[in-house]
Scaffold this motif. Structure first.
Motif, PDB file in Angstrom:
ATOM      1  N   PHE A  29     -27.295 -22.071  21.981  1.00  0.00           N
ATOM      2  CA  PHE A  29     -26.630 -20.791  22.220  1.00  0.00           C
ATOM      3  C   PHE A  29     -27.563 -19.651  21.843  1.00  0.00           C
ATOM      4  CE2 PHE A  29     -23.004 -23.653  21.715  1.00  0.00           C
ATOM      5  CZ  PHE A  29     -22.238 -23.283  22.810  1.00  0.00           C
ATOM      6  N   ASP A  30     -27.476 -18.562  22.614  1.00  0.00           N
ATOM      7  CA  ASP A  30     -28.222 -17.351  22.254  1.00  0.00           C
ATOM      8  C   ASP A  30     -27.315 -16.415  21.468  1.00  0.00           C
ATOM      9  OD1 ASP A  30     -26.572 -16.110  24.179  1.00  0.00           O
ATOM     10  OD2 ASP A  30     -28.218 -15.625  25.545  1.00  0.00           O
ATOM     11  N   THR A  71     -38.061 -25.490  28.457  1.00  0.00           N
ATOM     12  CA  THR A  71     -37.498 -24.170  28.775  1.00  0.00           C
ATOM     13  C   THR A  71     -38.275 -22.982  28.210  1.00  0.00           C
ATOM     14  OG1 THR A  71     -36.075 -24.020  26.825  1.00  0.00           O
ATOM     15  CG2 THR A  71     -35.189 -25.205  28.760  1.00  0.00           C
ATOM     16  N   ALA A  72     -39.269 -23.215  27.359  1.00  0.00           N
ATOM     17  CA  ALA A  72     -40.034 -22.158  26.681  1.00  0.00           C
ATOM     18  C   ALA A  72     -39.186 -21.359  25.683  1.00  0.00           C
ATOM     19  CB  ALA A  72     -40.717 -21.220  27.684  1.00  0.00           C
ATOM     20  N   GLU A 112     -38.568 -16.842  26.271  1.00  0.00           N
ATOM     21  CA  GLU A 112     -37.803 -16.444  27.458  1.00  0.00           C
ATOM     22  C   GLU A 112     -37.520 -17.693  28.271  1.00  0.00           C
ATOM     23  OE1 GLU A 112     -36.688 -13.389  28.443  1.00  0.00           O
ATOM     24  OE2 GLU A 112     -37.367 -12.634  26.506  1.00  0.00           O
ATOM     25  N   ALA A 113     -36.256 -17.943  28.580  1.00  0.00           N
ATOM     26  CA  ALA A 113     -35.886 -19.148  29.325  1.00  0.00           C
ATOM     27  C   ALA A 113     -36.545 -19.149  30.696  1.00  0.00           C
ATOM     28  CB  ALA A 113     -34.367 -19.238  29.454  1.00  0.00           C
ATOM     29  N   ARG A 114     -37.288 -20.228  30.941  1.00  0.00           N
ATOM     30  CA  ARG A 114     -37.937 -20.415  32.237  1.00  0.00           C
ATOM     31  C   ARG A 114     -38.253 -21.902  32.393  1.00  0.00           C
ATOM     32  NH1 ARG A 114     -43.406 -21.224  31.207  1.00  0.00           N
ATOM     33  NH2 ARG A 114     -44.155 -20.353  29.248  1.00  0.00           N
ATOM     34  N   ASN A 122     -34.758 -25.577  37.453  1.00  0.00           N
ATOM     35  CA  ASN A 122     -34.283 -24.256  37.083  1.00  0.00           C
ATOM     36  C   ASN A 122     -33.732 -24.340  35.664  1.00  0.00           C
ATOM     37  OD1 ASN A 122     -33.521 -21.597  37.262  1.00  0.00           O
ATOM     38  ND2 ASN A 122     -31.963 -21.903  38.828  1.00  0.00           N
ATOM     39  N   VAL A 123     -33.743 -23.247  34.950  1.00  0.00           N
ATOM     40  CA  VAL A 123     -33.085 -23.136  33.651  1.00  0.00           C
ATOM     41  C   VAL A 123     -32.341 -21.819  33.628  1.00  0.00           C
ATOM     42  CG1 VAL A 123     -34.802 -24.552  32.452  1.00  0.00           C
ATOM     43  CG2 VAL A 123     -35.051 -22.078  32.455  1.00  0.00           C
ATOM     44  N   GLY A 124     -31.278 -21.755  32.821  1.00  0.00           N
ATOM     45  CA  GLY A 124     -30.536 -20.507  32.758  1.00  0.00           C
ATOM     46  C   GLY A 124     -29.537 -20.486  31.624  1.00  0.00           C
ATOM     47  N   TRP A 125     -29.081 -19.275  31.328  1.00  0.00           N
ATOM     48  CA  TRP A 125     -28.061 -19.041  30.309  1.00  0.00           C
ATOM     49  C   TRP A 125     -26.727 -18.855  31.007  1.00  0.00           C
ATOM     50  CZ3 TRP A 125     -29.363 -19.820  25.437  1.00  0.00           C
ATOM     51  CH2 TRP A 125     -30.696 -19.659  25.048  1.00  0.00           C
ATOM     52  N   PHE A 126     -25.682 -19.496  30.477  1.00  0.00           N
ATOM     53  CA  PHE A 126     -24.358 -19.454  31.095  1.00  0.00           C
ATOM     54  C   PHE A 126     -23.294 -19.198  30.030  1.00  0.00           C
ATOM     55  CE2 PHE A 126     -27.032 -22.173  33.650  1.00  0.00           C
ATOM     56  CZ  PHE A 126     -26.752 -21.793  34.944  1.00  0.00           C
ATOM     57  N   THR A 127     -22.288 -18.421  30.408  1.00  0.00           N
ATOM     58  CA  THR A 127     -21.129 -18.293  29.528  1.00  0.00           C
ATOM     59  C   THR A 127     -20.294 -19.556  29.683  1.00  0.00           C
ATOM     60  OG1 THR A 127     -19.812 -17.164  31.210  1.00  0.00           O
ATOM     61  CG2 THR A 127     -21.096 -15.763  29.698  1.00  0.00           C
ATOM     62  N   LEU A 128     -19.542 -19.889  28.650  1.00  0.00           N
ATOM     63  CA  LEU A 128     -18.763 -21.127  28.696  1.00  0.00           C
ATOM     64  C   LEU A 128     -17.685 -21.109  29.779  1.00  0.00           C
ATOM     65  CD1 LEU A 128     -18.427 -21.972  24.896  1.00  0.00           C
ATOM     66  CD2 LEU A 128     -19.909 -23.049  26.602  1.00  0.00           C
TER      67      LEU A 128
END
Length: 172
Positions: A29-30, A71-72, A112-114, A122-128
């Motif tokens: 989590f961020d 994901t870096a 930074e997510a990449r 692909n990588v990414g941030w998502f809300t639940l």
């Protein structure tokens, strides 16, 4: 995705027979409460970042390494959320394995997510409340990571906890 030299040496001796392999997964989590997911290159599915432990490596070291490699993103493991086995898997080349997954809830602390290697598309941030399609095991590990408390979930002796499709494997 090449296999590690360690696993390659095991396969040379044991062939394609089922190997029980230790691995980790990360529910990251961020600061905004978003979840980090990776879209796997091997099957196109969205999943938690995960990977196999190397000999001599502690599970927490593995989770930090795997998240960064894929994901870096730099993470700090906060707590263990579950320990479970996943149903045996056969790869297209015929190799069989069953993973013992040690799942950590982690906090992103930098980067930074990449896409950072060839394991992800692909990588990414998502809300639940806005997750992409994910599998049952991924959903289970996320649910266990957001539950309050410090205790990790595990299947009691005799349970078929490696497969959430079994009624007695439900989270308690």
């Amino acid at each position: 995705m090449p296999i590690s030299p360690y696993l390659q040496s095991l396969r040379a001796d044991l062939g394609r027979r089922c190997l029980l392999l230790p691995g980790v997964s990360a529910v990251v989590f961020d600061d905004e409460g978003r979840l980090l997911l990776a879209q796997r290159a091997d099957n196109g599915e969205w999943s938690l970042v995960a990977g196999m432990m190397d000999p001599g490596e502690q599970p927490a070291e593995t989770v930090v390494r795997e998240v960064y490699e894929e994901t870096a993103v730099h993470v700090v493991p906060e707590r263990l959320t579950s320990v479970l086995t996943q149903r045996p898997h056969t790869y297209p080349n015929g190799d069989e394995c069953e993973f013992v997954d040690i799942c950590f809830r982690c906090r992103a602390v930098g980067g930074e997510a990449r896409v950072n290697d060839d394991e992800s598309l692909n990588v990414g941030w998502f809300t639940l409340d806005a997750l992409p399609p994910i599998g049952e095991m991924t959903r289970l590990r996320i649910e266990l990571a957001v539950r309050p408390g410090d205790a990790a979930w595990f299947a009691p002796p005799g349970d078929l906890g490696h497969d959430p499709a079994f009624p007695n494997a439900s989270v308690r």
